[in-house]
Design an enzyme around this catalytic site. Structure first.
Site, PDB file in Angstrom:
ATOM      1  N   ASP A  51       0.825  -1.205   0.000  1.00  0.00           N
ATOM      2  CA  ASP A  51       0.000   0.000   0.000  1.00  0.00           C
ATOM      3  C   ASP A  51       0.859   1.255   0.000  1.00  0.00           C
ATOM      4  O   ASP A  51       2.051   1.202   0.281  1.00  0.00           O
ATOM      5  CB  ASP A  51      -0.839   0.045   1.281  1.00  0.00           C
ATOM      6  CG  ASP A  51      -2.108  -0.770   1.139  1.00  0.00           C
ATOM      7  OD1 ASP A  51      -2.457  -1.135   0.014  1.00  0.00           O
ATOM      8  OD2 ASP A  51      -2.738  -1.027   2.182  1.00  0.00           O
ATOM      9  N   LYS A  73      -2.949   4.333  -3.654  1.00  0.00           N
ATOM     10  CA  LYS A  73      -3.334   5.508  -4.407  1.00  0.00           C
ATOM     11  C   LYS A  73      -2.061   6.265  -4.785  1.00  0.00           C
ATOM     12  O   LYS A  73      -1.161   6.389  -3.982  1.00  0.00           O
ATOM     13  CB  LYS A  73      -4.173   6.390  -3.483  1.00  0.00           C
ATOM     14  CG  LYS A  73      -5.150   7.266  -4.186  1.00  0.00           C
ATOM     15  CD  LYS A  73      -5.898   8.114  -3.185  1.00  0.00           C
ATOM     16  CE  LYS A  73      -7.095   7.381  -2.624  1.00  0.00           C
ATOM     17  NZ  LYS A  73      -8.012   8.259  -1.889  1.00  0.00           N
ATOM     18  N   MET A 188      -7.815   8.924  10.227  1.00  0.00           N
ATOM     19  CA  MET A 188      -8.453   9.472   9.016  1.00  0.00           C
ATOM     20  C   MET A 188      -9.437  10.587   9.341  1.00  0.00           C
ATOM     21  O   MET A 188     -10.552  10.621   8.814  1.00  0.00           O
ATOM     22  CB  MET A 188      -9.201   8.345   8.272  1.00  0.00           C
ATOM     23  CG  MET A 188      -8.280   7.271   7.750  1.00  0.00           C
ATOM     24  SD  MET A 188      -9.139   5.923   6.921  1.00  0.00           S
ATOM     25  CE  MET A 188      -9.501   4.839   8.292  1.00  0.00           C
TER      26      MET A 188
HETATM   27  N1  SAH Z   1      -4.013   0.012   9.375  1.00  0.00           N
HETATM   28  C1  SAH Z   1      -3.460   1.300   9.685  1.00  0.00           C
HETATM   29  C2  SAH Z   1      -4.497   2.382   9.522  1.00  0.00           C
HETATM   30  C3  SAH Z   1      -4.921   2.580   8.089  1.00  0.00           C
HETATM   31  S1  SAH Z   1      -6.058   3.886   7.906  1.00  0.00           S
HETATM   32  C4  SAH Z   1      -2.889   1.263  11.114  1.00  0.00           C
HETATM   33  O1  SAH Z   1      -3.114   0.303  11.831  1.00  0.00           O
HETATM   34  O2  SAH Z   1      -2.193   2.204  11.485  1.00  0.00           O
HETATM   35  C5  SAH Z   1      -4.997   5.212   7.457  1.00  0.00           C
HETATM   36  C6  SAH Z   1      -4.903   6.177   8.594  1.00  0.00           C
HETATM   37  O3  SAH Z   1      -3.983   5.695   9.560  1.00  0.00           O
HETATM   38  C7  SAH Z   1      -4.393   7.545   8.229  1.00  0.00           C
HETATM   39  O4  SAH Z   1      -5.411   8.355   7.696  1.00  0.00           O
HETATM   40  C8  SAH Z   1      -3.929   8.049   9.563  1.00  0.00           C
HETATM   41  O5  SAH Z   1      -5.010   8.456  10.372  1.00  0.00           O
HETATM   42  C9  SAH Z   1      -3.342   6.789  10.161  1.00  0.00           C
HETATM   43  N2  SAH Z   1      -1.896   6.658   9.926  1.00  0.00           N
HETATM   44  C10 SAH Z   1      -1.271   5.657   9.292  1.00  0.00           C
HETATM   45  N3  SAH Z   1       0.067   5.849   9.306  1.00  0.00           N
HETATM   46  C11 SAH Z   1       0.273   7.005   9.974  1.00  0.00           C
HETATM   47  C12 SAH Z   1       1.425   7.748  10.342  1.00  0.00           C
HETATM   48  N4  SAH Z   1       2.668   7.341  10.037  1.00  0.00           N
HETATM   49  N5  SAH Z   1       1.251   8.901  11.025  1.00  0.00           N
HETATM   50  C13 SAH Z   1       0.030   9.332  11.373  1.00  0.00           C
HETATM   51  N6  SAH Z   1      -1.092   8.672  11.041  1.00  0.00           N
HETATM   52  C14 SAH Z   1      -0.983   7.524  10.369  1.00  0.00           C
END
Ligand code: SAH
Length: 284
Positions: A51, A73, A188
């Site tokens: 991803d 994306k 998000m």
């Molecule tokens: N499965 C992922 C979440 C995916 S949804 C997890 O467990 O972390 C995507 C969202 O995750 C983003 O919109 C943001 O809110 C958060 N996110 C993922 N990586 C991030 C990062 N390095 N810093 C801040 N937010 C992050």
């Protein structure tokens, strides 16, 4: 290329069988935060379907010759549809490949890992889940914000600010969260932060409830904005804070004055009593 050794054989890690799919969490960003199982899988996989948000240095750990397939994306183009990704995994597995599906954070936390796994079940493709460190826990830790602390909260709620259609999910009882959750961690949520903060204040959270917005947590681009609930949405815009970002709401944010260990590397002086509790406590 990063020089990453093979995972130690003493651990007796599971074999990655041909025709299997491993759904693997890549953690929030810092390549050092992947698990030994993730690393082991990367060394064995024939195809890695990854991803957006997965660091190149993690991909660089893949076996030389592994096929790297991007499924996120890019450049404003819409992301591949979820069924297309699931079908691709099934197709690759049926070709007898070892397929590693690499997802940001943890695959089962707001990551559609469950949907992909269920598609594999329907197709009778065997799979393994390799959890990862989710951004809402590990990412906040890199900002010096713990998700729980005995002096601040006994509960924490993980919330998505974004439903499948792009709007704030209409099934969330914000007033109940405002009343009942000691800390709220939003994924998000940047786009709808104004709306969400408004709902939480209507539900009873104080306007000056501490908020931290952590973007690109655990990466070299990490930024942390500390603000209060009433100002959060405006401050995000004013400071140009961009996605991906985690929003932490509650007293846990105040602990950052004591726990911003990354800031300390840059000279920030940490306070041993960030909540100001020690003064009225008797030390027995
Ligand atoms: N499965 C992922 C979440 C995916 S949804 C997890 O467990 O972390 C995507 C969202 O995750 C983003 O919109 C943001 O809110 C958060 N996110 C993922 N990586 C991030 C990062 N390095 N810093 C801040 N937010 C992050």
């Amino acid at each position: 290329m990063t020089d990453v050794p093979e995972t130690p054989s003493v651990l007796d890690l599971p074999a990655f069988e041909p025709g299997w799919v491993w759904l693997v969490g890549a953690g929030p960003g810092d390549p050092g935060l992947i698990t030994l199982l993730a690393h082991h899988g990367l060394k064995k996989a024939d195809a890695v379907v990854y991803d957006a948000l997965v660091d190149d240095r993690i991909l660089a750990m893949a076996r030389a010759g592994a096929e790297l397939i991007y499924a996120g994306k890019r450049g404003g183009k819409p992301s591949p549809k979820q069924p297309d990704i699931s079908n691709r995994l099934i197709q690759l597995a049926r070709q007898g490949k070892r397929v590693l599906r690499l997802k940001g954070g943890d695959p089962f936390v707001f990551g559609r890992g469950g949907e992909e796994a269920l598609a594999l079940v329907a197709a009778e493709v065997p799979f393994r889940i390799v959890p990862g460190i989710t951004a809402g826990i590990g990412g906040l830790a890199y900002a010096g914000v713990p998700t729980t602390h005995r002096d601040t909260n006994h509960t924490v709620t993980f919330v998505t600010g974004h439903a499948a259609g792009g709007d704030v999910p209409d099934t969330i009882d914000w007033a109940a969260l405002a009343r009942g959750s000691g800390a709220i961690v939003l994924y998000m949520a940047l786009k709808h932060l104004d709306h969400i903060a408004g709902e939480l204040m209507i539900g009873g959270l104080a306007a000056d409830t501490p908020v931290a917005v952590v973007s690109n947590a655990s990466t070299t681009h990490q930024r942390v904005l500390e603000t209060r609930l009433a100002d959060a949405a405006d401050d995000v815009v004013a400071h140009g804070i961009e996605a991906p970002a985690i929003v932490a709401i509650g007293e846990i944010v105040r602990l950052r004055d004591g726990l911003d260990w990354l800031g300390a590397l840059d000279g920030r002086v940490l306070k041993p009593d960030p909540l100001g509790l020690r003064a009225d406590r008797r030390v027995g």
